[in-house]
Design a protein around this motif. Structure first.
Motif, short mmCIF file in Angstrom:
data_model
loop_
_atom_site.label_atom_id
_atom_site.label_comp_id
_atom_site.label_asym_id
_atom_site.label_seq_id
_atom_site.Cartn_x
_atom_site.Cartn_y
_atom_site.Cartn_z
N ASP A 216 5.88 7.69 3.43
CA ASP A 216 5.58 7.28 2.08
C ASP A 216 4.65 6.03 2.15
OD1 ASP A 216 7.01 9.23 0.72
OD2 ASP A 216 8.98 8.13 0.96
N TYR A 217 4.33 5.37 3.16
CA TYR A 217 3.65 4.46 3.27
C TYR A 217 2.35 4.34 4.08
CZ TYR A 217 7.98 2.11 2.05
OH TYR A 217 9.08 1.82 1.06
N LEU A 218 1.85 5.66 4.27
CA LEU A 218 0.66 5.91 5.16
C LEU A 218 -0.46 5.20 4.36
CD1 LEU A 218 1.16 9.40 6.47
CD2 LEU A 218 1.28 7.20 7.64
N GLU A 219 -0.66 5.73 3.05
CA GLU A 219 -1.61 5.26 2.15
C GLU A 219 -1.35 4.74 0.71
OE1 GLU A 219 -5.41 7.35 2.41
OE2 GLU A 219 -4.68 8.18 4.48
N TYR A 220 -2.08 4.80 0.04
CA TYR A 220 -2.06 4.78 -1.46
C TYR A 220 -1.33 3.30 -2.14
CZ TYR A 220 -2.71 9.40 -0.12
OH TYR A 220 -3.19 10.62 0.65
N GLN A 221 -1.12 2.33 -1.27
CA GLN A 221 -0.67 1.08 -2.03
C GLN A 221 -1.63 0.38 -3.04
OE1 GLN A 221 -0.62 1.92 1.12
NE2 GLN A 221 1.27 1.20 2.29
N SER A 222 -2.92 0.96 -2.91
CA SER A 222 -3.85 0.24 -3.48
C SER A 222 -3.96 0.77 -5.10
CB SER A 222 -5.27 0.42 -2.99
OG SER A 222 -5.51 1.61 -2.90
#
Length: 225
Positions: A216-222
């Protein structure tokens, strides 16, 4: 390393090691889910850029119209579009795919590229009939590629009225700047299966036992709220 393929290898059924079978399945499905989420995030960020402008160009208005249609919003409700146009937690998607296909070994997956057991009704529609099925018109939807199956799954969760609770919970996580984790959203999908809460508990167990939360933490935090 991820594996980019269009159909599942039949060799999955021949792998005796459970760990090896699961690892291979994840390597196959993971890049497809990440790719779908990346496309959604790109659209979502563009949407927020357009909303921040005083006036939109003709091409931008055309793009918005296409997205209202894609996300099945008839009244051009921008707040609803923001809610629907968002990612599916990676751990949740992997766990559901694993549950629905027996880690890629079901005939629906091997013969129809169907990861998520989506049902369709009709005598003239493409699909595979379940062996134990009282209604002969209900089939599991088939796809040309695995990518098409993932795309249809994301659209299903992002548009169908049965998953409004899922989308609302996801919106609340966004508003609190919390990560979109499968473990925190799986309980909102009781309507995905006739098993209801038992189904969500099984999916939750798959997430926890296989340590899928890390994906769930590989990408997309932005992504914007």
């Amino acid at each position: 390393k991820p594996i980019y393929i269009s159909v599942l290898p039949t060799e999955l059924n021949n792998i005796e090691s459970t760990k090896e079978k699961k690892d291979l399945f994840i390597k196959i499905v993971l890049p497809l889910i990440l790719g779908e989420n990346e496309k959604i995030i790109s659209d979502r960020n563009k949407l927020f850029r357009l909303l921040g402008k005083i006036k939109n160009s003709r091409n931008e208005k055309i793009w918005l119209s296409r997205k209202f249609k894609e996300y099945e919003i008839k009244d051009r409700d921008l707040s609803e579009l923001k809610i629907r146009m968002d990612i599916i937690p990676v751990s949740l998607a992997i766990a559901q795919a694993a549950k629905e296909t027996g880690w890629g070994t079901s005939r629906f997956a091997l013969q129809g590229n169907a990861f998520f057991g989506q049902k369709i009704i009709g005598s003239n529609v493409n699909g595979i009939k379940p062996i134990k099925n009282e209604n002969p018109y209900i089939k599991v939807r088939t796809f040309n590629t695995l990518k098409d199956s993932v795309n249809a799954y994301a659209k299903n969760l992002n548009t169908h009225k049965a998953y409004q609770t899922f989308r609302q919970a996801r919106k609340e996580k966004r508003s609190l700047s919390q990560a979109l984790e499968g473990s925190n959203l799986v309980k909102t999908l009781r309507k995905y299966s006739e098993l209801g809460e038992e189904y969500t508990e099984q999916v939750q167990s798959i997430i926890e036992k296989n340590n899928l939360e890390k994906f769930d933490y590989l990408e997309y935090q932005s992504a914007q709220n």
